[in-house]
Design a protein around this motif. Structure first.
Motif, PDB file in Angstrom:
ATOM      1  N   PHE A   1       0.843  -1.193   0.000  1.00  0.00           N
ATOM      2  CA  PHE A   1       0.000   0.000   0.000  1.00  0.00           C
ATOM      3  C   PHE A   1       0.882   1.248   0.000  1.00  0.00           C
ATOM      4  CE2 PHE A   1      -2.778  -3.273   1.597  1.00  0.00           C
ATOM      5  CZ  PHE A   1      -3.989  -2.966   0.989  1.00  0.00           C
ATOM      6  N   PHE A   2       0.735   2.056  -1.055  1.00  0.00           N
ATOM      7  CA  PHE A   2       1.427   3.342  -1.114  1.00  0.00           C
ATOM      8  C   PHE A   2       0.419   4.451  -0.819  1.00  0.00           C
ATOM      9  CE2 PHE A   2       4.072   0.892  -4.221  1.00  0.00           C
ATOM     10  CZ  PHE A   2       5.246   0.959  -3.510  1.00  0.00           C
ATOM     11  N   PRO A   3       0.861   5.517  -0.169  1.00  0.00           N
ATOM     12  CA  PRO A   3      -0.069   6.630   0.050  1.00  0.00           C
ATOM     13  C   PRO A   3      -0.117   7.496  -1.215  1.00  0.00           C
ATOM     14  CG  PRO A   3       2.045   7.140   1.047  1.00  0.00           C
ATOM     15  CD  PRO A   3       2.185   5.777   0.421  1.00  0.00           C
ATOM     16  N   GLN A   4      -1.268   8.087  -1.485  1.00  0.00           N
ATOM     17  CA  GLN A   4      -1.377   8.867  -2.715  1.00  0.00           C
ATOM     18  C   GLN A   4      -0.511  10.139  -2.687  1.00  0.00           C
ATOM     19  OE1 GLN A   4      -5.266  10.294  -3.532  1.00  0.00           O
ATOM     20  NE2 GLN A   4      -5.379  11.617  -1.740  1.00  0.00           N
ATOM     21  N   CYS A   5      -0.055  10.530  -1.482  1.00  0.00           N
ATOM     22  CA  CYS A   5       0.782  11.738  -1.385  1.00  0.00           C
ATOM     23  C   CYS A   5       2.148  11.536  -2.063  1.00  0.00           C
ATOM     24  CB  CYS A   5       0.983  12.142   0.067  1.00  0.00           C
ATOM     25  SG  CYS A   5       1.792  10.879   1.056  1.00  0.00           S
ATOM     26  N   LEU A   6       2.493  10.275  -2.378  1.00  0.00           N
ATOM     27  CA  LEU A   6       3.797  10.026  -3.025  1.00  0.00           C
ATOM     28  C   LEU A   6       3.783  10.410  -4.511  1.00  0.00           C
ATOM     29  CD1 LEU A   6       5.163   6.521  -1.923  1.00  0.00           C
ATOM     30  CD2 LEU A   6       6.254   8.715  -1.573  1.00  0.00           C
TER      31      LEU A   6
ATOM     32  N   HIS B   1      -6.855   8.292 -11.995  1.00  0.00           N
ATOM     33  CA  HIS B   1      -8.183   8.535 -11.413  1.00  0.00           C
ATOM     34  C   HIS B   1      -8.399   7.601 -10.227  1.00  0.00           C
ATOM     35  CE1 HIS B   1      -9.226  11.262 -14.554  1.00  0.00           C
ATOM     36  NE2 HIS B   1      -8.892  10.361 -15.480  1.00  0.00           N
ATOM     37  N   LEU B   2      -9.218   8.117  -9.313  1.00  0.00           N
ATOM     38  CA  LEU B   2      -9.523   7.311  -8.131  1.00  0.00           C
ATOM     39  C   LEU B   2     -10.596   6.273  -8.469  1.00  0.00           C
ATOM     40  CD1 LEU B   2      -8.796   7.093  -5.120  1.00  0.00           C
ATOM     41  CD2 LEU B   2     -10.725   8.597  -4.627  1.00  0.00           C
ATOM     42  N   SER B   3     -10.338   5.033  -8.074  1.00  0.00           N
ATOM     43  CA  SER B   3     -11.316   3.958  -8.279  1.00  0.00           C
ATOM     44  C   SER B   3     -11.652   3.377  -6.903  1.00  0.00           C
ATOM     45  CB  SER B   3     -10.687   2.875  -9.166  1.00  0.00           C
ATOM     46  OG  SER B   3      -9.795   2.106  -8.383  1.00  0.00           O
ATOM     47  N   PRO B   4     -12.606   2.464  -6.826  1.00  0.00           N
ATOM     48  CA  PRO B   4     -12.915   1.871  -5.508  1.00  0.00           C
ATOM     49  C   PRO B   4     -11.710   1.136  -4.903  1.00  0.00           C
ATOM     50  CG  PRO B   4     -14.663   1.397  -7.086  1.00  0.00           C
ATOM     51  CD  PRO B   4     -13.545   2.013  -7.865  1.00  0.00           C
TER      52      PRO B   4
ATOM     53  N   MET C   1       6.742  -9.130  -9.656  1.00  0.00           N
ATOM     54  CA  MET C   1       7.203 -10.063  -8.618  1.00  0.00           C
ATOM     55  C   MET C   1       6.044 -10.893  -8.061  1.00  0.00           C
ATOM     56  SD  MET C   1       9.755  -7.586  -6.442  1.00  0.00           S
ATOM     57  CE  MET C   1      10.069  -8.742  -5.123  1.00  0.00           C
ATOM     58  N   GLY C   2       4.817 -10.395  -8.199  1.00  0.00           N
ATOM     59  CA  GLY C   2       3.646 -11.132  -7.694  1.00  0.00           C
ATOM     60  C   GLY C   2       2.827 -10.375  -6.666  1.00  0.00           C
ATOM     61  N   TYR C   3       3.248  -9.151  -6.341  1.00  0.00           N
ATOM     62  CA  TYR C   3       2.520  -8.360  -5.340  1.00  0.00           C
ATOM     63  C   TYR C   3       1.224  -7.778  -5.896  1.00  0.00           C
ATOM     64  CZ  TYR C   3       6.152  -7.994  -1.726  1.00  0.00           C
ATOM     65  OH  TYR C   3       7.034  -8.255  -0.712  1.00  0.00           O
ATOM     66  N   ARG C   4       0.243  -7.581  -5.041  1.00  0.00           N
ATOM     67  CA  ARG C   4      -0.884  -6.701  -5.348  1.00  0.00           C
ATOM     68  C   ARG C   4      -0.453  -5.322  -4.867  1.00  0.00           C
ATOM     69  NH1 ARG C   4      -5.667  -9.087  -6.602  1.00  0.00           N
ATOM     70  NH2 ARG C   4      -5.937 -11.235  -5.886  1.00  0.00           N
ATOM     71  N   VAL C   5      -0.589  -4.324  -5.721  1.00  0.00           N
ATOM     72  CA  VAL C   5      -0.130  -2.975  -5.348  1.00  0.00           C
ATOM     73  C   VAL C   5      -1.321  -2.020  -5.364  1.00  0.00           C
ATOM     74  CG1 VAL C   5       1.457  -1.098  -5.910  1.00  0.00           C
ATOM     75  CG2 VAL C   5       2.123  -3.461  -6.384  1.00  0.00           C
ATOM     76  N   PHE C   6      -1.430  -1.249  -4.284  1.00  0.00           N
ATOM     77  CA  PHE C   6      -2.517  -0.265  -4.186  1.00  0.00           C
ATOM     78  C   PHE C   6      -1.934   1.114  -3.849  1.00  0.00           C
ATOM     79  CE2 PHE C   6      -4.173  -4.392  -2.862  1.00  0.00           C
ATOM     80  CZ  PHE C   6      -5.292  -4.521  -3.670  1.00  0.00           C
ATOM     81  N   ILE C   7      -2.529   2.137  -4.455  1.00  0.00           N
ATOM     82  CA  ILE C   7      -2.160   3.521  -4.118  1.00  0.00           C
ATOM     83  C   ILE C   7      -3.423   4.122  -3.511  1.00  0.00           C
ATOM     84  CG2 ILE C   7      -1.258   5.704  -5.029  1.00  0.00           C
ATOM     85  CD1 ILE C   7      -0.564   3.837  -7.587  1.00  0.00           C
ATOM     86  N   VAL C   8      -3.363   4.374  -2.221  1.00  0.00           N
ATOM     87  CA  VAL C   8      -4.626   4.676  -1.523  1.00  0.00           C
ATOM     88  C   VAL C   8      -4.618   6.051  -0.847  1.00  0.00           C
ATOM     89  CG1 VAL C   8      -5.239   2.277  -1.142  1.00  0.00           C
ATOM     90  CG2 VAL C   8      -3.799   3.447   0.525  1.00  0.00           C
ATOM     91  N   PRO C   9      -5.825   6.638  -0.763  1.00  0.00           N
ATOM     92  CA  PRO C   9      -5.919   7.942  -0.100  1.00  0.00           C
ATOM     93  C   PRO C   9      -6.120   7.841   1.411  1.00  0.00           C
ATOM     94  CG  PRO C   9      -7.900   7.496  -1.399  1.00  0.00           C
ATOM     95  CD  PRO C   9      -7.056   6.270  -1.453  1.00  0.00           C
TER      96      PRO C   9
END
Ligand code: SF4
Length: 239
Positions: A110-115, A123-126, A149-157
């Motif tokens: 999980f990355f923060p959207q501030c990065l 665009h923001l999705s669910p 590598m196999g990760y699920r990656v999310f950029i979240v607010p």
């Protein structure tokens, strides 16, 4: 009749009981104080040496005397941020082995959207921001590497997205990037729901264009990965 008449209130017995309770209370208070002092001393020693000693004991102890320990940290001149950083490294130390043992396909980042860049076209999705790998910030590049590598990656607010994605995909391990308080809260949340989590704190706070040490992120992301399977981009980053 004679039996109950003979039971008499003995004031010296009550005085003894009250003294005993007082003594036990004093011993308990002094014991708790010295226990907290020992934990704080051990924590400060760990901070100064850069190595966490007896992490499980420290964590369990700190949960018992958290308020007093915080006051003692302040008394010894430690900033709240230093203490938070230490607790994050304590949690990371404890979780490192379990994290390494979980297959990458069962981990999420999980990355923060501030990065992201202030010109980010995503665009923001669910499920968070849908990165377009536009090249304006490093997320696009490292997201691809992590996904390969196999990760699920999310950029979240925010943390509500993390909870929702954990409920949806049931990852067994999380790698969270964020500011000090976000990472601390995220690690505590993961602890409560029984998910193994590791945190990396951003180098700069703020709402836009924050920074993270990508070598630290990838160092955690490659935990448990055999050397031959580490992507060349990560090897280059590590030098
Ligand atoms: S690389 Fe992705 S996250 Fe970064 S600015 Fe471009 S679209 Fe946004």
């Amino acid at each position: 009749m004679k039996g109950w008449m003979s039971v008499q209130f003995d004031p010296t017995l009550w005085t003894d009981i009250i003294f005993l309770i007082g003594e036990i209370t004093i011993v308990a208070v002094v014991g708790i104080f010295f226990f907290a002092l020992f934990l704080v001393g051990l924590s400060i020693y760990s901070i100064n040496t850069g190595r966490v000693y007896f992490p499980r004991f420290l964590k369990a102890g700190m949960m018992l005397v958290e308020g007093l320990a915080k006051s003692l940290f302040r008394f010894f001149g430690l900033e709240d941020s230093e203490v938070q950083t230490f607790f994050i490294s304590l949690q990371n130390t404890m979780n490192k082995k379990s994290f390494s043992d979980i297959p990458i396909t069962e981990r999420a980042v999980f990355f923060p959207q501030c990065l992201r860049s202030s010109h980010c076209p995503a665009h923001l999705s669910p499920e968070g921001l849908k990165c377009k790998s536009c090249g304006d910030c490093p997320i696009g590049f490292w997201r691809k590497v992590l996904e390969q590598m196999g990760y699920r990656v999310f950029i979240v607010p925010g943390s509500s997205f993390i909870k929702r994605m954990v409920r949806k995909y049931h990852p067994r391990a999380l790698l969270g990037v964020g500011c000090l308080s976000e990472v601390k809260e995220g690690l505590e949340m993961a602890d409560k729901i029984g998910v193994v989590a590791m945190g990396v704190v951003t180098l700069k706070d703020g709402c836009v264009e924050t920074l993270v040490a990508w070598d630290q992120v990838m160092e955690v992301a490659t935990l448990g990965v055999p050397p031959d399977n580490i992507p060349p981009e990560v090897k280059e980053l590590a030098g």
